[in-house]
Scaffold this motif. Sequence first.
Motif, PDB file in Angstrom:
ATOM      1  N   GLN A 147       0.719  -1.250   0.028  1.00  0.00           N
ATOM      2  CA  GLN A 147      -0.152  -0.136  -0.023  1.00  0.00           C
ATOM      3  C   GLN A 147       0.812   1.253  -0.036  1.00  0.00           C
ATOM      4  OE1 GLN A 147      -3.466  -0.102  -0.349  1.00  0.00           O
ATOM      5  NE2 GLN A 147      -3.366  -2.228  -0.377  1.00  0.00           N
ATOM      6  N   LYS A 148       1.765   1.239   0.904  1.00  0.00           N
ATOM      7  CA  LYS A 148       2.542   2.518   1.135  1.00  0.00           C
ATOM      8  C   LYS A 148       3.645   2.967  -0.135  1.00  0.00           C
ATOM      9  CE  LYS A 148       5.517   5.198   4.279  1.00  0.00           C
ATOM     10  NZ  LYS A 148       6.192   5.498   5.455  1.00  0.00           N
ATOM     11  N   GLU A 149       3.729   3.966  -0.637  1.00  0.00           N
ATOM     12  CA  GLU A 149       4.707   4.359  -1.636  1.00  0.00           C
ATOM     13  C   GLU A 149       5.866   4.539  -1.161  1.00  0.00           C
ATOM     14  OE1 GLU A 149       5.344   7.220  -5.430  1.00  0.00           O
ATOM     15  OE2 GLU A 149       3.445   6.724  -4.742  1.00  0.00           O
ATOM     16  N   ARG A 150       7.174   3.682  -1.538  1.00  0.00           N
ATOM     17  CA  ARG A 150       8.386   3.884  -1.197  1.00  0.00           C
ATOM     18  C   ARG A 150       9.292   4.816  -1.862  1.00  0.00           C
ATOM     19  NH1 ARG A 150       8.547   2.275   4.281  1.00  0.00           N
ATOM     20  NH2 ARG A 150       7.023   0.790   4.652  1.00  0.00           N
ATOM     21  N   THR A 151      10.314   5.126  -1.223  1.00  0.00           N
ATOM     22  CA  THR A 151      11.291   6.019  -2.013  1.00  0.00           C
ATOM     23  C   THR A 151      12.054   4.927  -3.019  1.00  0.00           C
ATOM     24  OG1 THR A 151      12.963   6.011  -0.511  1.00  0.00           O
ATOM     25  CG2 THR A 151      11.378   7.562  -0.064  1.00  0.00           C
ATOM     26  N   TYR A 152      12.742   5.666  -3.628  1.00  0.00           N
ATOM     27  CA  TYR A 152      13.678   4.917  -4.694  1.00  0.00           C
ATOM     28  C   TYR A 152      14.879   4.245  -3.900  1.00  0.00           C
ATOM     29  CZ  TYR A 152      17.441   3.811  -7.731  1.00  0.00           C
ATOM     30  OH  TYR A 152      18.804   3.147  -8.425  1.00  0.00           O
ATOM     31  N   PHE A 153      15.230   4.940  -2.772  1.00  0.00           N
ATOM     32  CA  PHE A 153      16.430   4.468  -2.071  1.00  0.00           C
ATOM     33  C   PHE A 153      15.967   3.464  -1.111  1.00  0.00           C
ATOM     34  CE2 PHE A 153      18.410   4.427   2.234  1.00  0.00           C
ATOM     35  CZ  PHE A 153      19.976   4.682   1.951  1.00  0.00           C
ATOM     36  N   GLU A 154      14.783   3.292  -0.633  1.00  0.00           N
ATOM     37  CA  GLU A 154      14.271   2.037   0.096  1.00  0.00           C
ATOM     38  C   GLU A 154      14.040   0.990  -0.822  1.00  0.00           C
ATOM     39  OE1 GLU A 154      11.367   3.521   3.673  1.00  0.00           O
ATOM     40  OE2 GLU A 154      10.958   4.364   1.714  1.00  0.00           O
ATOM     41  N   HIS A 155      13.535   1.137  -2.013  1.00  0.00           N
ATOM     42  CA  HIS A 155      13.158   0.216  -3.017  1.00  0.00           C
ATOM     43  C   HIS A 155      14.696  -0.504  -3.382  1.00  0.00           C
ATOM     44  CE1 HIS A 155      11.215  -0.799  -7.291  1.00  0.00           C
ATOM     45  NE2 HIS A 155      11.921  -1.735  -6.590  1.00  0.00           N
ATOM     46  N   LEU A 176      10.578  -7.420   4.678  1.00  0.00           N
ATOM     47  CA  LEU A 176      11.942  -6.484   4.642  1.00  0.00           C
ATOM     48  C   LEU A 176      11.436  -4.845   4.518  1.00  0.00           C
ATOM     49  CD1 LEU A 176      14.783  -6.337   5.069  1.00  0.00           C
ATOM     50  CD2 LEU A 176      14.750  -6.804   2.808  1.00  0.00           C
ATOM     51  N   ILE A 177      10.912  -4.451   3.355  1.00  0.00           N
ATOM     52  CA  ILE A 177      10.952  -3.184   2.885  1.00  0.00           C
ATOM     53  C   ILE A 177       9.767  -2.482   4.216  1.00  0.00           C
ATOM     54  CG2 ILE A 177       9.162  -3.417   1.319  1.00  0.00           C
ATOM     55  CD1 ILE A 177      10.833  -1.026  -0.277  1.00  0.00           C
ATOM     56  N   GLU A 178       8.638  -3.371   4.195  1.00  0.00           N
ATOM     57  CA  GLU A 178       7.602  -2.721   5.135  1.00  0.00           C
ATOM     58  C   GLU A 178       8.066  -2.836   6.512  1.00  0.00           C
ATOM     59  OE1 GLU A 178       3.971  -4.740   4.369  1.00  0.00           O
ATOM     60  OE2 GLU A 178       3.751  -4.159   2.436  1.00  0.00           O
ATOM     61  N   ARG A 179       9.085  -3.275   6.802  1.00  0.00           N
ATOM     62  CA  ARG A 179       9.506  -3.165   8.314  1.00  0.00           C
ATOM     63  C   ARG A 179      10.593  -1.932   8.367  1.00  0.00           C
ATOM     64  NH1 ARG A 179      10.137  -7.516  11.336  1.00  0.00           N
ATOM     65  NH2 ARG A 179      10.656  -5.926  12.958  1.00  0.00           N
ATOM     66  N   PHE A 180      10.918  -1.056   7.300  1.00  0.00           N
ATOM     67  CA  PHE A 180      11.942  -0.171   7.256  1.00  0.00           C
ATOM     68  C   PHE A 180      11.236   1.128   8.181  1.00  0.00           C
ATOM     69  CE2 PHE A 180      14.143  -1.083   2.965  1.00  0.00           C
ATOM     70  CZ  PHE A 180      14.644  -2.029   3.468  1.00  0.00           C
ATOM     71  N   ASP A 181      10.165   1.191   8.392  1.00  0.00           N
ATOM     72  CA  ASP A 181       9.781   2.465   9.012  1.00  0.00           C
ATOM     73  C   ASP A 181       9.901   2.033  10.564  1.00  0.00           C
ATOM     74  OD1 ASP A 181       9.090   3.958   6.969  1.00  0.00           O
ATOM     75  OD2 ASP A 181       7.009   3.017   6.789  1.00  0.00           O
ATOM     76  N   ASP A 182       9.792   0.886  10.921  1.00  0.00           N
ATOM     77  CA  ASP A 182       9.581   0.237  12.507  1.00  0.00           C
ATOM     78  C   ASP A 182      11.067   0.423  13.026  1.00  0.00           C
ATOM     79  OD1 ASP A 182       7.015  -0.298  11.886  1.00  0.00           O
ATOM     80  OD2 ASP A 182       7.751  -2.578  11.553  1.00  0.00           O
ATOM     81  N   THR A 183      11.005   1.260  14.240  1.00  0.00           N
ATOM     82  CA  THR A 183      12.195   1.228  14.890  1.00  0.00           C
ATOM     83  C   THR A 183      12.589  -0.202  15.427  1.00  0.00           C
ATOM     84  OG1 THR A 183      11.607   3.588  15.939  1.00  0.00           O
ATOM     85  CG2 THR A 183      13.364   2.361  16.762  1.00  0.00           C
ATOM     86  N   PRO A 184      13.580  -0.509  15.060  1.00  0.00           N
ATOM     87  CA  PRO A 184      14.198  -1.927  15.483  1.00  0.00           C
ATOM     88  C   PRO A 184      14.506  -2.129  16.792  1.00  0.00           C
ATOM     89  CG  PRO A 184      16.053  -1.160  14.294  1.00  0.00           C
ATOM     90  CD  PRO A 184      14.808   0.096  14.168  1.00  0.00           C
ATOM     91  N   SER A 185      14.461  -3.394  17.190  1.00  0.00           N
ATOM     92  CA  SER A 185      14.726  -3.728  18.511  1.00  0.00           C
ATOM     93  C   SER A 185      15.400  -5.098  18.523  1.00  0.00           C
ATOM     94  CB  SER A 185      13.365  -3.947  19.596  1.00  0.00           C
ATOM     95  OG  SER A 185      12.680  -4.956  19.228  1.00  0.00           O
TER      96      SER A 185
END
Length: 474
Positions: A147-155, A176-185
């Motif tokens: 659903q969310k449009e990603r930047t070229y960098f993220e792609h 993977l890419i849909e986890r980029f927004d989540d602050t990792p732990s």
Amino acid sequence: MYFHSLQFVFFLTVTFALYWSVHHHKWARLGVLMVASVIFYSMWTPWPLRLFIGATAINHLCIKGFRRSESPGVRKALLTVSIVSTLGVLVVFKYADLFRETAVALLGPLGVHVRTERFGLLLPVGLSFFTFQAISYVVDSYRGEIQKERTYFEHLLYLLFFPHLVAGPIVRASHLIERFDDTPSLTAQEGGQGLYRIAIGLAKKLVIADVLGSGLVDPVFASPEAYTSAECFIAAVAYSFELYFDFSAYSDIAIGTAALFGFKFEENFNRPYLATNLFDFWSRWHISLSHWLRDYLYRPLGGNRVSKPRALLNLMITMGLGGLWHGADWRFAIWGLAHGAMECIIRVWWWVTGKPPKEGPVARVRAGFGWAATFLVVVLTRIVFRAPNLGRAGEMYARLFEGSMGLANVSTLVWSVLAVAAVSHVTPLGLFHKAGDLFVKMPVPVRAVVLVLVGLGVRHLTSVETRPYVYFQF
């Protein structure tokens, strides 16, 4: 840079430290992963990165286009451009010489001139995996599953992320890419499990796969005429175990490495040599590839929702192309088609008799026969997969069926490693998980000592030269 090198240990340690020092800042942590991925790949040769960057740019623009368009025709046209351009890169760099040689063989006798000189293009490491993952992202975006449009960098980072780039597994965007927004732990238990998985992968690769490959498989497949039929059969069995432990080792290290950065990759193997039919085998072997072929090739062709003859044709097309994906040689397509033909026979049998019951004594007997037949088919067809060409495969089969006995050339070390491979393969997964839990509960200094001892033990046990991962060639 191989996963089983000291160079990678240093690289991973530095990347891990930098990543977690900035993990609260999205673009800083993603920047660390991008730089690390570029460095990791550049250790082989940096020029294919330009190819990956360009292919990703085309795909990204196509995604932006069909996201903004309301015209079905325009959206399909952009999807087609994206898929054709991505596959075009794979075809040119991986299959150009195969198609040229085939054209020479077929058209030359008819008087049609075809270029006889090789193109000699360098096959970028990991191109096949990059291609399939790139297509999955484009198609999932087209279907609205992302659903969310990603930047070229993220792609681009999604495709280049170093744990999976070279030899998989093929990772879906949701992992993977849909986890980029989540602050990792990363808890101590998760970190310990990641290290445990890496240690298991190193042991699989260096103690089992490399020993079987150098100790028996390579010499027998190089000169089958110098060995007995029994030795050729043991070598074929050994190759099946070598291939499994080599590739699953890479997947283990990739999964463990991704876990250290807060990402969870799906499992890529599930004890495939316990399968009771070929459908079961492909649901356990290289699971990410099997699922890709199912979701992006077999089902779009119509799957089994069409007529029965068409369903069988779809199965043959999927397995044939899946086989050819493994290498630029028609023997890989033959290998895939052989599996496809036998799967068609199984499916027709089920249509006639119904699927066998899963419970009861009769079911257990049928499962036993099914397991033996499946394992034998996998081992025998792998000869085509492993041999350098069809001629050598024919020599291997001829020698195999001569019936000559004697196992003098199978060393005690190879027998021992084969035994370890077989026992570990049938060991319940619960025991591996319990061993992992025990490792995690150890104090950090004790864990460090254990890892060092494992490394020293591996180095002591393996007197063979370190070998590349088998799937690097694909």
